[in-house]
Design a protein around this motif. Structure first.
Motif, PDB file in Angstrom:
ATOM      1  N   GLU A 127       0.832  -1.206   0.000  1.00  0.00           N
ATOM      2  CA  GLU A 127       0.000   0.000   0.000  1.00  0.00           C
ATOM      3  C   GLU A 127       0.866   1.256   0.000  1.00  0.00           C
ATOM      4  O   GLU A 127       0.565   2.230  -0.703  1.00  0.00           O
ATOM      5  N   ILE A 128       1.943   1.231   0.771  1.00  0.00           N
ATOM      6  CA  ILE A 128       2.849   2.377   0.808  1.00  0.00           C
ATOM      7  C   ILE A 128       3.532   2.559  -0.539  1.00  0.00           C
ATOM      8  O   ILE A 128       3.699   3.688  -1.023  1.00  0.00           O
ATOM      9  N   ARG A 129       3.934   1.445  -1.164  1.00  0.00           N
ATOM     10  CA  ARG A 129       4.555   1.534  -2.490  1.00  0.00           C
ATOM     11  C   ARG A 129       3.617   2.217  -3.487  1.00  0.00           C
ATOM     12  O   ARG A 129       4.048   3.053  -4.287  1.00  0.00           O
ATOM     13  N   GLN A 130       2.345   1.848  -3.427  1.00  0.00           N
ATOM     14  CA  GLN A 130       1.373   2.448  -4.336  1.00  0.00           C
ATOM     15  C   GLN A 130       1.227   3.941  -4.058  1.00  0.00           C
ATOM     16  O   GLN A 130       1.146   4.753  -4.991  1.00  0.00           O
ATOM     17  N   GLU A 131       1.174   4.313  -2.791  1.00  0.00           N
ATOM     18  CA  GLU A 131       1.001   5.717  -2.426  1.00  0.00           C
ATOM     19  C   GLU A 131       2.224   6.553  -2.777  1.00  0.00           C
ATOM     20  O   GLU A 131       2.107   7.695  -3.226  1.00  0.00           O
ATOM     21  N   MET A 132       3.415   5.975  -2.570  1.00  0.00           N
ATOM     22  CA  MET A 132       4.653   6.720  -2.758  1.00  0.00           C
ATOM     23  C   MET A 132       5.227   6.602  -4.170  1.00  0.00           C
ATOM     24  O   MET A 132       6.189   7.294  -4.514  1.00  0.00           O
ATOM     25  N   GLY A 133       4.673   5.700  -4.976  1.00  0.00           N
ATOM     26  CA  GLY A 133       5.181   5.530  -6.332  1.00  0.00           C
ATOM     27  C   GLY A 133       6.578   4.949  -6.377  1.00  0.00           C
ATOM     28  O   GLY A 133       7.434   5.402  -7.139  1.00  0.00           O
TER      29      GLY A 133
END
Length: 229
Positions: free
Chosen positions: A167-173
């Motif tokens: 989820e963090i990867r998706q948010e942070m790109g």
């Protein structure tokens, strides 16, 4: 399209309320903030202030967003002026610490104990509140895409956190693996822990001859841990 006189007047009044709120925050602390006191210093009746800020919680939100925005601007300027991931990381850490030491009451509002009875509205505070961590992730990502630190792959302790990291990867790109995401969290927590100990005077006033030198040593260790040497 230019703003109208009424819009400009409203923006100026909100700026004045925020400025006075900052002064009261520094003098009395977040828990003691009062719209009536702000109105008194503004030179108007309290009902006039309520047309702009409806409650103490809304005033706190104004101050939270104001603090995060100023800190984010300060960090962005410092990072943009530095060359290379290592120097950008050092600039980021120094900028946060210097701002915190200069604005201890506002730092405490953002990173200290929660204000009793206040819950920051995510839709207003998440964007400004994640600017510094976003800048940190950008610095680490730029370094780790070319030279990754030596971390244990497939760490069993992180298995339960895979969805969280995704989820963090998706948010942070970013596409960093779980192990590097966890390392980034450790660097982030350690950096703000060192700064908070300093800003909140947890070391004691006379324990260290030079807190500046101590912080530079801590930054150097974090630089090595992050693989930015």
């Amino acid at each position: 399209m230019s703003s109208t006189p009424r819009t400009r007047a409203r923006a100026q009044t909100l700026a004045d309320i925020t400025r006075i709120g900052r002064e009261h925050l520094a003098a009395d602390g977040a828990a003691a903030l009062s719209l009536r006191a702000v109105a008194r210093d503004l030179g108007v009746v309290s009902s006039a202030v309520y047309r702009y800020v409806s409650s103490r919680d809304e005033l706190l939100t104004l101050l939270v967003v104001d603090g995060y925005t100023e800190l984010g601007d300060t960090v962005d300027a410092a990072v943009d002026a530095a060359d290379g991931p290592k120097q950008k990381f050092l600039a980021l850490g120094r900028a946060v610490r210097q701002w915190g030491l200069r604005e201890p009451a506002r730092y405490a509002l953002l990173f200290g104990s929660p204000v009793p009875g206040y819950n920051a509205p995510a839709e207003q505070t998440t964007g400004p509140g994640t600017r510094v961590i976003t800048a940190l992730v950008t610095v680490l990502h730029s370094a780790w895409t070319t030279s990754r630190p030596d971390v244990e792959a497939d760490s069993p302790e992180l298995a339960s956190l895979h969805t969280s990291f995704e989820e963090i990867r998706q948010e942070m790109g970013t596409d960093l693996p779980d192990e590097l995401m966890a390392l980034g969290v450790m660097v982030w927590a350690s950096l703000f822990g060192a700064i908070s100990f300093d800003v909140f005077d947890q070391y004691g006033a006379t324990t260290f001859a030079s807190r500046d030198d101590l912080f530079e040593y801590q930054l150097g260790i974090l630089t090595k841990i992050a693989g930015l040497e």
